[in-house]
Scaffold this active site. Sequence first.
Site, short mmCIF file in Angstrom:
data_model
loop_
_atom_site.label_atom_id
_atom_site.label_comp_id
_atom_site.label_asym_id
_atom_site.label_seq_id
_atom_site.Cartn_x
_atom_site.Cartn_y
_atom_site.Cartn_z
N GLY A 1 0.83 -1.20 0.00
CA GLY A 1 0.00 0.00 0.00
C GLY A 1 0.86 1.24 0.00
O GLY A 1 2.06 1.19 0.28
N GLN B 1 3.07 9.86 1.51
CA GLN B 1 4.35 9.17 1.32
C GLN B 1 5.06 9.59 0.04
O GLN B 1 6.25 9.34 -0.11
CB GLN B 1 4.15 7.65 1.34
CG GLN B 1 3.76 7.11 2.70
CD GLN B 1 3.59 5.62 2.66
OE1 GLN B 1 2.54 5.11 2.29
NE2 GLN B 1 4.65 4.91 3.03
N CYS C 1 7.05 -0.51 6.81
CA CYS C 1 6.55 0.65 6.07
C CYS C 1 7.63 1.14 5.11
O CYS C 1 8.80 1.19 5.46
CB CYS C 1 6.19 1.75 7.07
SG CYS C 1 5.57 3.26 6.31
N LEU C 2 7.21 1.52 3.92
CA LEU C 2 8.14 2.05 2.93
C LEU C 2 8.78 3.35 3.41
O LEU C 2 9.87 3.70 2.97
CB LEU C 2 7.43 2.28 1.59
CG LEU C 2 6.89 1.02 0.91
CD1 LEU C 2 6.05 1.38 -0.31
CD2 LEU C 2 8.01 0.08 0.54
N HIS D 1 -3.25 0.82 8.23
CA HIS D 1 -1.91 1.39 8.06
C HIS D 1 -1.95 2.61 7.13
O HIS D 1 -1.40 3.67 7.45
CB HIS D 1 -0.97 0.31 7.50
CG HIS D 1 0.43 0.77 7.28
ND1 HIS D 1 1.46 0.44 8.12
CD2 HIS D 1 0.98 1.53 6.30
CE1 HIS D 1 2.59 0.99 7.67
NE2 HIS D 1 2.31 1.65 6.56
N GLU D 2 -2.58 2.47 5.97
CA GLU D 2 -2.58 3.56 4.99
C GLU D 2 -3.45 4.73 5.44
O GLU D 2 -3.09 5.89 5.23
CB GLU D 2 -3.01 3.06 3.61
CG GLU D 2 -2.12 1.98 3.02
CD GLU D 2 -0.63 2.30 3.01
OE1 GLU D 2 -0.25 3.49 2.93
OE2 GLU D 2 0.16 1.35 3.10
N HIS E 1 -1.58 6.87 7.72
CA HIS E 1 -0.70 7.82 7.00
C HIS E 1 -1.43 9.12 6.68
O HIS E 1 -0.85 10.20 6.77
CB HIS E 1 -0.16 7.21 5.71
CG HIS E 1 1.08 6.42 5.86
ND1 HIS E 1 2.26 6.94 6.34
CD2 HIS E 1 1.33 5.11 5.59
CE1 HIS E 1 3.18 6.01 6.35
NE2 HIS E 1 2.65 4.88 5.91
#
Length: 173
Positions: free
Chosen positions: A46, A51, A89-90, A132-133, A136
Site C-alpha cells: 500500500g 508518502q 513501512c516504505l 496502516h494507509e 498515514h
Amino acid sequence: MGIQPIRIAGDPVLRTKAKKVKKIDASIQKLIDDMIDTMHAAPGVGLAAPQVGVSLRVVVIHTPDDGLMALINPEVVKTSGERLVMEGCLSVPGYQAEITRSRQVTVKALDRDGKEVRIKAVDTLLAQALEHEIDHTNGVLYIDYLTSADELIPIRASIDDGDESVEAEVSLA
C-alpha cells in the site's frame, strides 16, 4: 510510469493530517496512477499520498487476495477485536515491528470514479493495510504504536554482488 520518491520518517509531510479531496479530476487520476507505479516499484502492499509528498487523503492498496484498489477520502467507520501483526513501512525502510491492529475493519471511501464504496476486511492483510494507509493520511506512522525504538527489528537484506551473497543490515539514520 510516474514513479515518485518515497518520503522517509522525519519528513514533516508524514506528520501532517492530509486534506480531503474536493474534486476527482485529472490531477487526482494522475496522482493515483503515479502512486500505483511507485507502490509496485518499491515494492509495497500500500501507499498513501503523503508518502509521495502530497498531503491529500488518497491511498492505493494491492493485496494478492483482494486485488488493486484506489481509495479517496477513506475513513475507518468501525473496528473490532485486536490481533498482533508484523508490520513494516516504505517510509521506515529497513525495519519492522510487531504491533496491535484491529481484527475487523470497515472503511468507507470513494473509488477513483467517485463512487462510494464500503470495504469490510476481517483478519486479512487488507484489514491491516487499510488501517496502516489511513493512519498515514492522519499523520500517524506504525512506529507511533511502539513504546520503544528497541521494539524495531532490523530487516536483513541480502545483496548479490555477482560473485557472492553478502548480508547487509539496513540502519535508520
